[in-house]
Write an enzyme that holds these catalytic residues in place. Structure first.
Site, PDB file in Angstrom:
ATOM      1  N   ASP A  71      93.737   0.832  -8.835  1.00  9.92           N
ATOM      2  CA  ASP A  71      92.804   0.066  -8.003  1.00  9.92           C
ATOM      3  C   ASP A  71      91.977  -0.921  -8.824  1.00  9.92           C
ATOM      4  OD1 ASP A  71      93.161   0.680  -5.289  1.00  9.92           O
ATOM      5  OD2 ASP A  71      92.211   2.616  -5.534  1.00  9.92           O
ATOM      6  N   GLN A  76      88.605  -0.221  -2.973  1.00  5.48           N
ATOM      7  CA  GLN A  76      88.295  -0.395  -4.398  1.00  5.48           C
ATOM      8  C   GLN A  76      88.960  -1.589  -5.075  1.00  5.48           C
ATOM      9  OE1 GLN A  76      88.540   2.111  -8.621  1.00  5.48           O
ATOM     10  NE2 GLN A  76      88.844   3.192  -6.708  1.00  5.48           N
ATOM     11  N   GLU A 124      95.491   4.459  -5.129  1.00  2.00           N
ATOM     12  CA  GLU A 124      95.357   4.554  -6.587  1.00  2.00           C
ATOM     13  C   GLU A 124      96.470   5.365  -7.250  1.00  2.00           C
ATOM     14  OE1 GLU A 124      94.506   4.514 -10.377  1.00  2.00           O
ATOM     15  OE2 GLU A 124      93.186   3.392  -9.036  1.00  2.00           O
ATOM     16  N   GLY A 140     100.815   4.546 -30.216  1.00  2.80           N
ATOM     17  CA  GLY A 140     100.930   3.401 -31.112  1.00  2.80           C
ATOM     18  C   GLY A 140     101.429   3.835 -32.472  1.00  2.80           C
ATOM     19  N   GLY A 141     101.210   3.000 -33.465  1.00  6.52           N
ATOM     20  CA  GLY A 141     101.716   3.304 -34.800  1.00  6.52           C
ATOM     21  C   GLY A 141     100.861   4.258 -35.599  1.00  6.52           C
TER      22      GLY A 141
END
Length: 416
Positions: free
Chosen positions: A168, A17, A139, A248-249
């Site tokens: 991958d 892959q 993977e 995140g924020g």
């Protein structure tokens, strides 16, 4: 219309892959990708996870579009000679063999440079230089070693790997960028160079926000946007698993929608974005929260996030995920439905944009695949089927200058 990589020839020694993801992307942009495979066997994924007996698997077909396949036994003298000719003729060699495999074949970086000083040699390996550089990696190993698994899942559960193939396919995308960059630099220097991507590095690059959080945690001892803070829990010395927190924020969470009892994907991702907080309150019938000092500001809401999400969920459970989308988007409230693979496969807009493509294969018939995720206005992508094993062997050899007698001799010697 010309393609962005017209005239670039890729010698593809990749399998499974990570490498095929890279070379398929280059082929979509117009490069001539020659996939070198072992006669009678080919890429291991041709036979893995087959849904039709004796036919190339979807695993193979969906990673090898727009390529040509030749079979070649590089252990034989005549096979090595063909490979030398290919190296002289191509611009890039891409491989994801085990470490040292090219050297053992007799094609070290130094030897390749002798044959073609302009050749770019691009490699995917599991780890970069260090204690694990000779280890075999797949993977999920890359996800674990790159920081993804440790930071995925819920606080009271084990590490979890993601369904996205960031180890991958993520490595293949990084390698493709490195190759194009090296080709660009070659225009100025005239020289080839080595391009290396370690799967661990690629995963870590995609997990960079967690490295950010590790440093924040070391300085402050807490992270207020994590559910552990709202639930009154404690933080250890490493970034914890944060469930469905956004990373995140903007605080977010996955909420149940109507039908969740029987539909495992009747959910929506909801973000309590500060600028649309008044609209959120009005939609869910909590107008009092707009001015309530316990809810009026983002900082005031942080210790109450989980109870806020639970309240919003009381409203989302009365509507389907698509109804929630329609209502919230009228107010620019960020959200997204949890789409199943069945829903994605059947989505007309993805077919129209070329993100989902139907391809016709001579042995398996029609099948769906993912198209080019990168759209160029002056280099449209036409997804063509994957090659049959050795389908283009004679065609490529003729282009290299081999005549019918030489090709027959190669076949007699079982080199091709």
């Amino acid at each position: 219309m010309s393609k962005a990589l017209d005239g670039v020839r890729i010698l593809d020694f990749t399998h499974v892959q990570s490498g095929p993801t890279c070379t398929q992307l280059l082929a979509w942009f117009g490069a001539d990708v020659i996939k070198v495979e072992r006669a009678g066997e080919g890429d291991a994924t041709r036979g893995q996870l087959r849904d039709i007996p004796g036919v190339d698997s979807l695993y193979f077909t969906m990673l090898n579009h727009n390529k040509r396949s030749i079979t070649l036994d590089t252990k034989k003298t005549m096979g090595k000679q063909v490979l030398e000719t290919l190296i002289r003729d191509c611009d890039v060699l891409v491989e994801n063999f085990a470490p040292g495999a090219l050297d053992r074949m007799g094609f070290s970086w130094e030897r390749i440079q002798e044959l073609n000083p302009r050749m770019i040699v691009a490699s995917v390996k599991g780890f970069g230089p260090g204690p694990y550089q000779h280890c075999k990696v797949y993977e999920n190993v890359a996800q674990c070693a790159g920081g993804s698994a440790a930071t995925t899942g819920f606080a009271d559960g084990p590490p979890v790997v993601t369904g996205a193939q960031i180890g991958d396919s993520g490595s293949g995308l990084h390698l493709a960028l490195g190759i194009v960059t090296a080709l660009f630099q070659r225009n100025a220097t005239g020289r080839g160079q080595k391009v290396d991507t370690a799967m661990q590095d690629a995963v870590l690059n995609l997990c960079r926000v967690k490295l950010r959080d590790q440093q924040r945690l070391e300085r402050t001892g807490t992270m207020e946007e994590y559910p552990q803070f709202a639930e009154g829990g404690t933080f250890g010395d490493s970034v914890p698993r944060a469930g469905n927190a956004s990373g995140g924020g903007q605080p977010g969470w996955i909420l149940k929608c109507k039908g969740w009892e029987t539909d495992p994907n009747a959910y929506i991702y909801f973000i309590a974005q500060a600028p649309v907080w008044p609209a959120i309150c009005k939609v869910i019938g909590r107008e009092g929260w707009i001015s309530d000092p316990d809810y009026a500001t983002p900082r005031a809401r942080l210790p109450r996030l989980m109870s806020i999400f639970a309240t919003v969920e009381e409203w989302t459970r009365e509507h389907t995920k698509f109804e929630v989308m329609d209502i919230l988007n009228k107010y620019d409230i960020p959200c997204g439905p949890i789409l199943s693979m069945k829903e994605i496969a059947e989505e007309p807009s993805l077919r129209a944009s070329g993100t989902i493509v139907e391809v016709d294969h001579p042995e398996r018939g029609k099948y769906l695949t993912v198209g080019n995720p990168i759209k160029l206005s002056d280099s449209a992508t036409e997804v063509t089927r994957s090659p049959l094993l050795g389908e283009h062997t004679e065609e490529v050899l003729r282009e290299l200058g081999y005549d019918a007698a030489q090709i027959a001799a190669l076949r007699d010697e079982r080199v091709i």
